[in-house]
Design an enzyme around this catalytic site. Structure first.
Site, PDB file in Angstrom:
ATOM      1  N   ARG A 106     -13.098  17.687   1.549  1.00 19.97           N
ATOM      2  CA  ARG A 106     -12.333  18.625   0.759  1.00 19.97           C
ATOM      3  C   ARG A 106     -11.136  19.899   0.677  1.00 19.97           C
ATOM      4  NH1 ARG A 106      -9.818  17.243  -4.555  1.00 19.97           N
ATOM      5  NH2 ARG A 106     -10.416  18.196  -5.682  1.00 19.97           N
ATOM      6  N   THR A 380      -1.898   9.985  -5.811  1.00 22.97           N
ATOM      7  CA  THR A 380      -2.973  10.408  -4.431  1.00 22.97           C
ATOM      8  C   THR A 380      -2.877   9.133  -4.136  1.00 22.97           C
ATOM      9  OG1 THR A 380      -4.389  11.600  -5.675  1.00 22.97           O
ATOM     10  CG2 THR A 380      -5.482  10.643  -4.333  1.00 22.97           C
ATOM     11  N   THR A 398      -5.563  12.957  -0.745  1.00 20.61           N
ATOM     12  CA  THR A 398      -4.769  13.482  -1.644  1.00 20.61           C
ATOM     13  C   THR A 398      -4.054  14.893  -1.308  1.00 20.61           C
ATOM     14  OG1 THR A 398      -3.576  13.515  -3.783  1.00 20.61           O
ATOM     15  CG2 THR A 398      -5.881  14.702  -2.972  1.00 20.61           C
ATOM     16  N   ASP A 422      -6.768  22.203  -9.716  1.00 18.28           N
ATOM     17  CA  ASP A 422      -8.341  21.408  -9.808  1.00 18.28           C
ATOM     18  C   ASP A 422      -9.339  21.568  -9.876  1.00 18.28           C
ATOM     19  OD1 ASP A 422      -7.177  18.572  -9.775  1.00 18.28           O
ATOM     20  OD2 ASP A 422      -7.371  17.958  -8.317  1.00 18.28           O
ATOM     21  N   SER A 452     -12.141  14.029  -8.838  1.00 12.33           N
ATOM     22  CA  SER A 452     -12.444  13.187  -9.936  1.00 12.33           C
ATOM     23  C   SER A 452     -12.610  12.011  -8.473  1.00 12.33           C
ATOM     24  CB  SER A 452     -11.001  12.874 -10.844  1.00 12.33           C
ATOM     25  OG  SER A 452     -10.871  13.296 -11.859  1.00 12.33           O
ATOM     26  N   GLY A 472      -4.512   8.538  -9.501  1.00  7.17           N
ATOM     27  CA  GLY A 472      -4.644   8.378 -10.429  1.00  7.17           C
ATOM     28  C   GLY A 472      -5.926   9.783 -11.611  1.00  7.17           C
ATOM     29  N   GLY A 473      -5.491  11.158 -10.692  1.00  5.35           N
ATOM     30  CA  GLY A 473      -6.397  11.920 -11.709  1.00  5.35           C
ATOM     31  C   GLY A 473      -7.208  11.669 -12.389  1.00  5.35           C
TER      32      GLY A 473
HETATM   33  O1  DON Z   1      -9.163  15.291  -6.632  1.00  2.51           O
HETATM   34  C1  DON Z   1      -8.476  15.571  -7.597  1.00  2.51           C
HETATM   35  O2  DON Z   1      -9.510  14.170  -8.291  1.00  2.51           O
HETATM   36  C2  DON Z   1      -7.284  14.506  -8.001  1.00  2.51           C
HETATM   37  N1  DON Z   1      -6.481  15.943  -7.326  1.00  2.51           N
HETATM   38  C3  DON Z   1      -6.366  13.527  -7.802  1.00  2.51           C
HETATM   39  C4  DON Z   1      -4.941  13.509  -7.613  1.00  2.51           C
HETATM   40  C5  DON Z   1      -4.613  12.019  -8.815  1.00  2.51           C
HETATM   41  O3  DON Z   1      -5.329  11.225  -8.403  1.00  2.51           O
HETATM   42  C6  DON Z   1      -2.977  12.509  -8.525  1.00  2.51           C
HETATM   43  N2  DON Z   1      -2.861  11.006  -8.457  1.00  2.51           N
HETATM   44  N3  DON Z   1      -1.918  10.142  -9.042  1.00  2.51           N
END
Ligand code: DON
Length: 567
Positions: A106, A380, A398, A422, A452, A472-473
């Protein structure tokens, strides 16, 4: 085998094996394979070329870690919206000797980051600053993660894993219709946030089949090939990142880059109805929240309620609400804050968490704890791999949203993330996914922002049974949750589990998000119980592999160009 052809205009006449390192792969002419059943090894990623490269590595005797690494490098070239070397993520591994482990790569807050760095003079969080441009960038982790995974668990030489990506960057490949659309939609942002115009800026319009050549990126990848990790974190590439920071008012220093380390962590492991779930621990919230949700669910006979029944959807919505409320309150980087993980996932706590659950009515979110709407422009990427020897790898990585910070490192050719968003810029102010946070996820130098991402492996008798994950955030955890329940409880075929519409509740805002195709009858019944629904774009793009005694089945999500390959 279902073939979904991408409409590609072939601009260059090529022989099928023009790339020595990637024999048989034609980067100008390829298509998505949505579902395969094979015997030995399989991979599913967001892009057909990356999947072909991963499968090629498997066939050459590479293990699942090698294939994942080759696919990650390839995605950094053929899927610039999310595949990356300028971002970060998580890798969950199961080895055939029974070992389970996880690599945390990360991004980190730079050394000069401060708690209030995104607040304006009135004390309000300014989303522009944390979402675009050099100030939104966390210290990238992807390259360090790849090298750590390779050093500990890889089999083939790194040079062999990275070369196909170098060739794709150097000689080009035909972009898909989706990539063309996204690139066109991002042109004004690219121009706004870059001082050195990258190859992604097109004076005309991008079309499916256009050849994208990335010479600067090829050079950066060659430095990584020749110098290892320090080809990214030190020397020429590091200097280019710092020069970029200086032009764009970013704060990452040479020392931040040099000091960055990927961390090997103990994965979150728990039992669900006789299966063992192995997933990502903090600083991703995925593991804790998934364990909470499955833990709450196992006290109800959800299999009897049935898929897309009012009863199962309402119950799972209430479970999601409660778990996301805890996420906002308690979760953050465990190397910086004390998080009561054990308590949060204990059986007694989870029972008590559902004490106010009412099967006939919505529990208002503000009676559980306090709201915003997730952005549409998110991206992502996830990849799932299994090899011939019983190793399994699940990776989600991502840049945060589509093309991350929009900043391409001048003369180095790769996008930088905007992962700093984030963090909780201010308690009570949502991030781009509408997620709230507290002190636990506030900014501090060197701290990793809460994620996430939920790369997951489900084991049966200590052998991989499912390898899955999704982008998917905020919706990542609920998508993984529902996919697991669809397969394990509703006995659903993995293709349906991937592609059937998902629903998502994240405590705040107090809304159930649904995908197109979600049954109207369920929606109507739940509206009467007090729920508010909102249809949104795709929820997740999952890649699922299922391993049985006789075969390996891989499914790539229909929502994108995703593709499965294997042998
Ligand atoms: O780490 C996370 O939870 C977010 N930065 C993920 C972002 C994400 O999945 C965007 N997309 N689909």
């Amino acid at each position: 085998m279902k073939l979904i052809p991408l409409i590609l205009v072939v601009l260059l006449a090529v022989s099928c094996n023009y790339m020595g390192s990637s024999q048989g792969i034609n980067p100008y002419h390829y298509s998505s394979v949505k579902r395969i059943t094979v015997k030995h090894g399989a991979i599913a990623t967001a892009n057909p070329l990356a999947s072909e490269i991963g499968a090629m590595i498997l066939k050459r005797g590479g293990n699942a870690v090698d294939a994942a690494i080759a696919a990650q490098f390839a995605l950094a070239v053929v899927y610039p919206a999310a595949g990356n070397i300028g971002g970060g993520g998580f890798m969950v591994i199961h080895l055939n000797d029974g070992k389970n482990t996880a690599i945390d790569f990360r991004e980190e807050a730079p050394g000069k980051a401060t708690r209030d760095m995104y607040l304006d003079k009135n004390g309000n969080a300014d989303p522009q600053l944390s979402r675009n441009g050099d100030l939104s960038v966390g210290v990238p982790g992807t390259v360090a993660g790849i090298f750590l995974a390779h050093k500990e668990y890889g089999r083939l030489p790194m040079k062999e894993l990275i070369q196909p990506a170098i060739d794709l960057a150097e000689k080009g490949y035909a972009i898909t219709a989706t990539e063309a659309r996204w690139l066109n939609g991002s042109q004004s942002d690219f121009k706004k946030y870059n001082t050195v115009m990258p190859v992604f800026v097109n004076p005309g319009r991008w079309h499916a089949g256009d050849t994208l050549i990335q010479k600067d990126l090829a050079r950066t990848l060659e430095l990584i090939r020749d110098k290892g990790e320090s080809g990214f974190y030190e020397g020429e590439t590091a200097q280019k990142i710092i020069a970029e920071m200086q032009r764009g008012n970013g704060i990452i220093t040479l020392l931040d880059l040099k000091n960055y380390r990927a961390k090997e962590r103990k994965p979150a492991i728990f039992d669900y109805k006789g299966y063992t779930v192995e997933t990502m621990p903090l600083p991703s919230s995925g593991g804790v929240v998934l364990q909470q949700m499955l833990g709450m669910l196992q006290n109800y006979p959800v299999d009897q309620y049935g898929f897309e029944s009012v009863k199962s959807v309402q119950l799972m919505t209430e479970i999601e609400r409660r778990a996301y409320a805890d996420r906002a309150q308690y979760l953050g980087d465990p190397d910086f804050v004390k998080v009561p993980v054990k308590e949060l996932v204990s059986e007694s706590y989870l029972k008590q968490r559902m004490a106010d659950y009412n099967p006939d009515r919505a529990t208002p979110s503000d009676s559980i704890g306090a709201g915003a709407v997730p952005s549409e422009s998110e991206e992502t990427t996830h990849l799932s791999v299994v090899d011939d020897s019983g190793n399994a790898v699940s990776v989600t990585y991502t840049l945060n949203n589509l093309y991350g910070s929009q900043v391409v490192v001048g003369h180095a050719g790769f996008f930088l993330n905007d992962e700093m968003d984030d963090f909780s810029a201010k308690p009570g102010d949502p991030n781009m996914f509408g997620l709230l946070g507290t002190e636990a996820n506030s900014i501090a130098p060197g701290k990793r922002m809460l994620s996430s991402m939920t790369p997951t492996i489900v084991l049966k008798d200590n052998k991989p049974y499912l390898v899955l994950g999704t982008p998917g955030g905020a919706t990542i955890i609920t998508s993984v949750f529902q996919t697991v329940v669809d397969i394990l409880d509703f006995k659903m075929d993995i293709n349906d589990a991937v592609n059937k519409p998902k629903f998502h509740e994240q405590w705040n805002p107090d809304v159930v998000y649904i995908e197109k195709g979600f049954p109207d009858s369920v929606k109507r019944a739940m509206v009467k119980m007090g729920y508010t629904f909102q249809e949104r774009g795709s929820i997740g793009r999952a890649e699922v592999i299922k391993i049985t005694k006789d075969s390996i089945e891989a499914v790539a999500d229909d929502r994108g160009d995703d593709s499965a390959d294997g042998y």
